[in-house]
Design an enzyme around this catalytic site. Structure first.
Site, PDB file in Angstrom:
ATOM      1  N   THR A   1       0.796  -1.221   0.000  1.00  0.00           N
ATOM      2  CA  THR A   1       0.000   0.000   0.000  1.00  0.00           C
ATOM      3  C   THR A   1       0.829   1.272   0.000  1.00  0.00           C
ATOM      4  O   THR A   1       0.383   2.303  -0.449  1.00  0.00           O
ATOM      5  CB  THR A   1      -0.954   0.013   1.203  1.00  0.00           C
ATOM      6  OG1 THR A   1      -1.584  -1.254   1.275  1.00  0.00           O
ATOM      7  CG2 THR A   1      -2.026   1.054   1.043  1.00  0.00           C
TER       8      THR A   1
ATOM      9  N   THR B   1       1.580  -3.679   4.756  1.00  0.00           N
ATOM     10  CA  THR B   1       1.527  -3.760   6.224  1.00  0.00           C
ATOM     11  C   THR B   1       1.175  -5.143   6.763  1.00  0.00           C
ATOM     12  O   THR B   1       1.556  -5.478   7.876  1.00  0.00           O
ATOM     13  CB  THR B   1       0.510  -2.750   6.783  1.00  0.00           C
ATOM     14  OG1 THR B   1      -0.747  -2.955   6.145  1.00  0.00           O
ATOM     15  CG2 THR B   1       0.983  -1.331   6.568  1.00  0.00           C
ATOM     16  N   ASP B   2       0.443  -5.947   5.988  1.00  0.00           N
ATOM     17  CA  ASP B   2      -0.074  -7.194   6.551  1.00  0.00           C
ATOM     18  C   ASP B   2       1.021  -8.089   7.137  1.00  0.00           C
ATOM     19  O   ASP B   2       0.870  -8.611   8.234  1.00  0.00           O
ATOM     20  CB  ASP B   2      -0.856  -7.981   5.483  1.00  0.00           C
ATOM     21  CG  ASP B   2      -2.259  -7.439   5.320  1.00  0.00           C
ATOM     22  OD1 ASP B   2      -2.523  -6.344   5.863  1.00  0.00           O
ATOM     23  OD2 ASP B   2      -3.081  -8.096   4.660  1.00  0.00           O
TER      24      ASP B   2
ATOM     25  N   LYS C   1       1.061  -6.175  13.997  1.00  0.00           N
ATOM     26  CA  LYS C   1      -0.049  -5.369  13.476  1.00  0.00           C
ATOM     27  C   LYS C   1      -1.277  -5.726  14.312  1.00  0.00           C
ATOM     28  O   LYS C   1      -1.756  -6.857  14.262  1.00  0.00           O
ATOM     29  CB  LYS C   1      -0.294  -5.696  11.997  1.00  0.00           C
ATOM     30  CG  LYS C   1      -1.338  -4.793  11.334  1.00  0.00           C
ATOM     31  CD  LYS C   1      -1.538  -5.122   9.845  1.00  0.00           C
ATOM     32  CE  LYS C   1      -2.475  -4.125   9.190  1.00  0.00           C
ATOM     33  NZ  LYS C   1      -2.716  -4.410   7.772  1.00  0.00           N
TER      34      LYS C   1
END
Lengths: 475, 421
Positions: free
Chosen positions: B83, B157-158, B236
């Site tokens: 992203t 980010t995952d 996360k």
């Protein structure tokens, strides 16, 4: 000085933005704007990004040039992660979407085959995400006015922005309650003939939107923008009208301003202006262009099927509902107000049931009887319930109480002391007998004096008109 | 034939529309960008003709190449996809990783005053599709730029924290800072967090002598400071918030703002000695989560296929291995470990430490050779096990699993007043 709009090459259209009374457009937050202390405080920044065509919008650049920090206040009761740009949006609210489709049908517009929400870049902080989500719902509708048919090229559904509450050099502060409330935008073509015509169109559009029964009411829930130009000038958009009545005055002032500029040899810039309380307008920002729009990628496009469209009910217009009331003998202005207040159905029902009473008498009873009962019998108006009024009207309709006793009956109903026998009418034979006795007891008086004696005898229980008839007959 | 981007006139059975033809994935609807900026969907069945009015040449973007400045540190931004560098894609209608790192520089011109920034693409996948093959590419990319003063890695980010942990294990005695950054709001929107992460990571490299791998992400929902988080002890913790990344059983190393103000929170020891790169990750490691009614066949499959398993156990490190009905699982584990399999135990509580002796049931697992991984996160334990199996003998892998190598295990559990911030 009267303005000759036609010879000036006057072109104008209005844009109406109306908030809907549903949940928010892209989350399940209630669309309430309240004044409780905010419990969420955030500060953010926005950066300039290019639109899908790779171009940067001029209006966006202007806002960016200010390089400000944005402070946000919000209440957790009316704001979730969606408003603060911390969660992807949900699918658009179905009720809002259906109301937008309903609106499209009310303006005889063609609903698009597939709805695509767009992101309109807005960098003044009023949208936490940096863009306002907006979708084109329908094209090519129209509105009939006293000066002819006015085109409605576009009807859009969009999200309301946040409310600005403070501006300093360093930051702009917004409250987020309002952000995300669904907003229907109805825009006319540049067909308006003069300044007064703009007011009329704006008023009519507002009234039609209200017919959906799904719009919010109160200050700030409907806003009008005017687009206008004259020969040799340029298109100017004016926002922030105080009320409908100010529209013609602001338009005339703007025409005069443009004429002055042109006379001085200056160029009239294409720009957005703000309507001031003294009916002049001031520069707000450059006119936004197409480059500021790119698709909202979190929401899939929505195909509009024939089945979906045919399931949308077209509500009766307020104007048409008012006409039905007018046919019952109610004044046209009053009729529109009654419809707006949502009382037309009840009134039509009552008029149908209470056949011996005129509709205007029924309206009048609703409006003034509680006040009369307060004045003469000392009850609290707030204690008067609709059912009390209905009871009094029914009693009057059935001639069980005289019309001049309705306030007294209402007070008794409110106090719980009402007895029908207190109002038992006087029978014709009783009345005739009493009149005869009074005439015999005091001969040679004038009719006025006799009436006084008769009314006193019955303690107001007898109808004055009836008593007069009986007196005439006996004399 | 009109192409997307062309100015066209669309003639339908009852109307005509002019606008820019938009690319779309839809077979049934044509999208036209009208002059007012709205995209209009038109049912293709109604379309009689599409006339091209004007073909459009692609917009040429300004080049932002800047000359390196003396006195500024040299930073390379390695781009992996995700992203932080994604954009609207018209073939799917969604956001995908496709813009290059150069576009990031156009997006954040401030960087040129903080450091001499260059960019390099090492791979191009969204982080959910990352595999050990990409880890190898990233490590290769890092090795190409070891002469720089610092490296920033843009990552989806995952699985960002898995990669950060992998790099921390793979690169021992790192003599430069590597900051892994991501973005929870894509960089095609004005409210994107990508720019701030880039600026703060660059500032942290420019203003400190930090060496090693760390993560740089929003500290709160505000756009004020970023947290520098430990590579092996972060996770996360939210699907969409900017401040989703939190240190677990640990604290941020430091806070940094866009102006370069650094506030240290926990001390870090600068590594000594020579850089040692062990870049292999074994595909023979697995992460298995315990649930009520856990199926024996899943465990059977794992024991047959993998050289080592990290069990995301319940509570202090429990597994469903105690009732007569679960006895087969216990025996299966016992046999697996006897034959050389490694079973590491971490907790699905995430917060806190597993314990091998406080209950009989835990002791039963300890007795057959399960390795209790202290306060190590299950995901970090998985990456560590894959790395150990890739670079060490099995016996060494087993003995190193519960030993602190890169800050993944601490020896104290300090009290924090608020369990969750």
């Amino acid at each position: 000085m009267a303005i000759d709009y036609a010879s000036l090459g006057f072109k104008a259209g209005v844009e109406i933005h109306q908030q809907l009374d549903t949940r928010k457009l892209f989350c399940n937050c209630p669309s309430i704007v309240h004044d409780v202390e905010p419990d969420i405080h955030l500060h953010r920044k926005l950066r300039l990004v290019s639109g899908e065509s790779g171009q940067i919008d001029e209006a966006a650049l202007f806002e960016k040039a200010k390089e400000k920090e944005f402070l946000y206040d919000a209440c957790s009761t009316s704001c979730c992660l969606v408003e603060i740009d911390e969660e992807p949006v949900k699918l658009p609210n179905d009720e809002a979407l259906r109301t937008a489709l309903q609106t499209a049908l009310l303006f005889h517009a063609n609903v698009v085959d597939e709805i695509q929400f767009m992101r309109k870049t807005v960098l003044d902080g009023s949208n936490v995400s940096g863009f306002q989500r907006t979708a084109l719902i329908a094209l090519d509708g129209y509105l009939d006015t006293s000066k002819g048919r006015v085109s409605i090229p576009t009807i859009c559904l969009e999200e309301e922005s946040a409310k600005k509450i403070e501006t300093t050099k360093e930051y702009t502060k917004y409250r987020l309650d309002r952000l995300g409330i669904p907003l229907i935008e109805v825009a006319t073509g540049p067909d308006l003939k003069d300044a007064e015509h703009a007011r009329e169109a704006a008023e009519k559009i507002g009234l039609i939107l209200r017919s959906t029964g799904k719009v919010k009411r109160g200050i700030g829930t409907i806003r009008q923008d005017v687009n206008l130009s004259i020969q040799g000038g340029n298109r100017v958009e004016i926002k922030g009208f105080q009320d409908l009545r100010s529209i013609p005055k602001v338009i005339d002032c703007e025409i005069e301003r443009q004429l002055r500029e042109l006379k001085a040899g200056k160029k009239v810039e294409k720009e957005v202006r703000k309507a001031e309380p003294d009916f002049t307008s001031s520069y707000l920002r450059p006119m936004p262009g197409a480059a500021r729009m790119y698709p909202e990628t979190d929401v899939p496009t929505i195909p509009i099927t024939k089945e979906m469209l045919s399931s949308i009910e077209v509500p009766e217009l307020i104007e048409d509902q008012a006409k039905e009331l007018e046919a019952l003998g109610i004044d046209s202005k009053l009729a529109i107000n009654l419809v707006k207040e949502g009382k037309s159905e009840m009134l039509k029902n009552l008029a149908g049931k209470l056949k011996n009473l005129k509709a205007s008498f029924i309206v009048d009873t609703f409006n003034s009887l509680p006040g009369a009962a307060k004045k003469d019998f000392g009850i609290e108006e707030a204690h008067v319930k609709e059912e009390h009024l209905l009871q009094v009207l029914t009693l009057a309709n059935e001639d069980k109480i005289p019309k001049n006793q309705m306030a007294r009956a209402l007070a008794a109903l409110v106090n719980g002391t009402f007895k029908e026998s207190d109002y038992a009418g006087v029978s014709d034979t009783e009345l005739e007998k009493a009149v005869k006795e009074i005439l015999e007891k005091a001969p040679g008086l004038n009719p006025g004096a006799y009436m006084g004696l008769i009314m006193k005898h019955f303690g107001g229980k007898v109808d004055g008109k009836k008593a007069m008839e009986a007196l005439k007959k006996a004399m | 034939m009109a192409n997307p981007g062309d100015l066209v006139k669309v003639v339908t059975s009852d109307k005509e529309f002019s606008g820019t033809l938009m690319p779309t994935k839809s077979d049934t609807t044509l999208f036209l960008k009208l002059e007012n900026g709205y995209n209009l969907g038109i049912d293709k069945k109604k379309v009689k003709e599409v006339k091209t009015i004007k073909t459009t040449a692609p917009v040429r973007k300004e080049s932002h190449s800047v000359k390196p400045r003396k006195g500024l540190k040299n930073i390379v931004i390695l781009y992996t996809g995700g992203t932080i560098a994604s954009k609207v894609d018209y073939t799917t209608g969604g956001v995908v990783a496709q813009s290059g790192a150069d576009e990031l520089l156009q997006f954040v011109p401030e960087l040129k005053d903080i450091a001499n920034v260059t960019t390099d693409r090492v791979c191009n996948v969204m982080s959910e599709d990352m595999s050990f093959a990409e880890y190898a590419q990233i490590i290769q990319g890092i090795q190409k730029h070891l002469d720089k003063d610092g490296i920033i890695i843009g990552h989806g980010t995952d699985t960002l924290t898995y990669t950060a942990a992998a790099l921390a294990f793979a690169l021992e005695n790192l003599h430069l800072p590597i900051l892994v950054i991501g973005s929870q709001r894509s960089s095609d929107r004005a409210s994107s967090d990508a720019a701030m992460h880039l600026i703060c990571a660059s500032q942290f490299i420019a203003k400190t002598d930090f060496k090693g791998v760390a993560i740089c992400m929003h500290h709160s929902s505000n756009d004020d400071v970023c947290a520098i988080l430990p590579a092996t002890k972060s996770r996360k913790m939210h699907t969409s918030r900017r401040d989703a990344f939190k240190a677990i059983n640990s604290e941020p190393l430091a806070l940094v703002d866009e102006k370069g103000t650094v506030k240290w929170i926990s001390a870090h020891a600068a590594p000594e000695g020579k850089l040692w790169v062990r870049e292999k990750f074994s595909p023979k490691a697995a992460l298995l989560k315990m649930t009520p009614n856990f199926d024996t066949e899943m465990l059977e499959f794992a024991t047959k296929r993998y050289d080592g398993i990290i069990v995301e156990a319940t509570g202090l490190g429990n597994m469903p291995t105690n009732t007569p009905g679960n006895q087969d699982k216990y025996l299966m584990l016992e046999q697996y470990i006897k034959k050389g399999g490694i079973v590491g135990i971490a907790s699905q509580c995430l917060n806190g430490r597993v314990h091998g002796t406080s209950y009989t049931n835990l002791r039963r697992l300890l007795n057959i050779g399960c390795v209790f991984c202290e306060d190590m996160l299950p995901e970090t334990a998985y990456i560590k096990l894959a790395w150990l199996l890739g670079n060490f003998k099995k016996e060494d892998a087993q003995s190193l699993l519960a030993k602190n190598l890169r800050g993944e295990i601490t020896d104290r559990s300090p009290y924090q007043e608020e369990l969750m911030e």
